[in-house]
Design an enzyme around this catalytic site. Structure first.
Site, PDB file in Angstrom:
ATOM      1  N   LYS A 114       0.819  -1.217   0.000  1.00 12.98           N
ATOM      2  CA  LYS A 114       0.000   0.000   0.000  1.00 12.98           C
ATOM      3  C   LYS A 114       0.850   1.264   0.000  1.00 12.98           C
ATOM      4  CE  LYS A 114      -0.770   0.207   5.052  1.00 12.98           C
ATOM      5  NZ  LYS A 114      -0.222   1.537   5.305  1.00 12.98           N
ATOM      6  N   ASP A 115       2.143   1.148   0.335  1.00 10.16           N
ATOM      7  CA  ASP A 115       3.044   2.291   0.343  1.00 10.16           C
ATOM      8  C   ASP A 115       3.836   2.434  -0.956  1.00 10.16           C
ATOM      9  OD1 ASP A 115       2.273   2.811   2.956  1.00 10.16           O
ATOM     10  OD2 ASP A 115       3.965   1.726   3.837  1.00 10.16           O
ATOM     11  N   ARG A 164      -8.347   8.590   3.525  1.00 12.25           N
ATOM     12  CA  ARG A 164      -9.327   7.545   3.200  1.00 12.25           C
ATOM     13  C   ARG A 164     -10.112   7.133   4.437  1.00 12.25           C
ATOM     14  NH1 ARG A 164      -9.015   2.308   4.304  1.00 12.25           N
ATOM     15  NH2 ARG A 164      -6.824   2.524   4.925  1.00 12.25           N
ATOM     16  N   ARG A 165      -9.411   6.892   5.534  1.00  7.13           N
ATOM     17  CA  ARG A 165     -10.100   6.506   6.765  1.00  7.13           C
ATOM     18  C   ARG A 165     -10.939   7.656   7.306  1.00  7.13           C
ATOM     19  NH1 ARG A 165      -4.545   3.733   8.923  1.00  7.13           N
ATOM     20  NH2 ARG A 165      -4.818   1.693   7.949  1.00  7.13           N
ATOM     21  N   ARG A 212       0.790  10.374  13.630  1.00 10.88           N
ATOM     22  CA  ARG A 212       1.974   9.865  12.941  1.00 10.88           C
ATOM     23  C   ARG A 212       2.812   9.054  13.918  1.00 10.88           C
ATOM     24  NH1 ARG A 212       5.021  12.110   9.064  1.00 10.88           N
ATOM     25  NH2 ARG A 212       6.086  10.117   9.283  1.00 10.88           N
ATOM     26  N   ARG A 249       2.154   4.995  18.094  1.00 12.05           N
ATOM     27  CA  ARG A 249       0.719   5.271  17.984  1.00 12.05           C
ATOM     28  C   ARG A 249      -0.063   4.602  19.117  1.00 12.05           C
ATOM     29  NH1 ARG A 249      -0.540   5.482  11.461  1.00 12.05           N
ATOM     30  NH2 ARG A 249       1.472   6.332  10.867  1.00 12.05           N
ATOM     31  N   CYS A 308      -1.141   9.545  -2.471  1.00 12.42           N
ATOM     32  CA  CYS A 308      -1.525   9.358  -1.076  1.00 12.42           C
ATOM     33  C   CYS A 308      -2.180  10.607  -0.494  1.00 12.42           C
ATOM     34  CB  CYS A 308      -0.301   8.988  -0.242  1.00 12.42           C
ATOM     35  SG  CYS A 308       0.790  10.379   0.046  1.00 12.42           S
TER      36      CYS A 308
END
Length: 316
Positions: free
Chosen positions: A81-82, A129-130, A147, A153, A241
């Site tokens: 995904k990155d 997106r989230r 971040r 996190r 992104c």
């Protein structure tokens, strides 16, 4: 080849991924000697600024690619995904591993599910997106940027900065961190569509026939089908992104089911599409889905989303 060097970031998850591929290679080629070249990327150093403002997720791959092009590494292991759609000359995405659970997950010390969140609950995520999908269903939520690596996190969650944080299920499971918080719950894809390529590992290498042949055994056919559709969709939409795009392809027997969503980060405008194709037709599905979205104005919407993200959301 007798010696392989894997370029990797130094985060716990990146090291897990590199060690995982190293173990598979050594099992396949017992006489192979493998070293890790650990690099601290710009994305790892700048932790107080959203990625979209400093160059996007490519910050996690660019310096690894430079090491390969300099001859200091043969391959790198990425969370797919990155990984950007395009690769520098001389490098290629040569393998995609079996995909783990692609869903997002909520982590909380207080609440067992997203539906249990009270009015005005504080949710930590820097993903547009989230953010979009959370606000589409719960406009009362307060979304704050988050971040840092996975452990950072979780620490911020435990210290009370957030009621809930949203992370990828696969990363949490790979690191065995499910028990670090009181509540860990994958979010159903009907509630939140995952990111393109989420939960698959992409192996990027110096593009030589020898390396392609050596790494080919890592490929998983189902992951290739699903992620080809997802990455084609994002590539054709020209969505980086900095914009909110959710797309997920799920292979079920002889059919592939795809759902996609694009819109504005504040959820004030959203486009959704879904379709089902036969497995053998997968090569064109991402393009078909993207063209449907383009006809409905997706590109203009994504440009507006990027402007909103840079001028409002990432400036708070």
């Amino acid at each position: 080849m007798k010696n392989i060097i894997i370029a990797t970031r130094g985060s716990q998850l990146a090291l897990w991924q590199a060690e995982h591929i190293k173990a598979l290679l050594m099992e396949r080629y017992p006489s192979l000697h493998i070293d890790l070249n650990i690099i601290k990327t710009k994305g790892d150093k700048i932790l107080d600024t959203p990625l979209a403002k400093i160059g996007g997720k490519g910050l996690f791959t660019k310096e690894l690619e430079e090491e390969m092009l300099r001859g200091n590494a043969h391959l790198a292991v990425h969370s797919l995904k990155d990984v950007p759609a395009e690769f520098p000359e001389g490098l290629a995405l040569v393998a995609l591993t079996k995909r783990e659970d692609p869903r997002d997950a909520m982590l909380s010390e207080k609440y067992a599910s997203l539906d249990a969140l009270p009015q005005g609950a504080v949710v930590g995520t820097t993903s547009l997106r989230r953010r979009m999908q959370l606000l589409a269903k719960r406009p009362d939520l307060v979304i704050k940027n988050l971040r840092g690596n996975v452990n950072t996190r979780i620490r911020k969650l435990k210290e009370g900065e957030f009621d809930v944080i949203i992370l990828a299920t696969a990363g949490i499971v790979r690191l065995g961190l499910q028990e670090e918080v009181r509540y860990f719950a994958p979010i159903e894809k009907t509630w939140m569509i995952p990111a393109s390529g989420q939960a698959a590992l992409g192996i990027e290498s110096v593009d030589t026939p020898e390396l392609r042949e050596m790494l080919a055994f890592l490929n998983d056919d189902e992951a290739i089908i699903e992620t080809t559709i997802e990455r084609d969709f994002v590539r054709i939409l020209e969505g980086g992104c900095q914009v909110p795009i959710g797309v997920n392809a799920t292979l079920e027997k002889d059919h592939i089911h795809v759902k996609a969503m694009v819109g504005l980060p504040d959820a004030s405008q959203i486009l959704e599409e879904s379709l089902t194709y036969k497995r053998e037709e997968y090569a064109h599905v991402g393009e078909v889905l993207a063209k449907r979205m383009v006809e409905r104005g997706a590109r203009a919407l994504l440009k507006e989303a990027e402007t909103m993200a840079m001028t409002v959301i990432f400036n708070d």
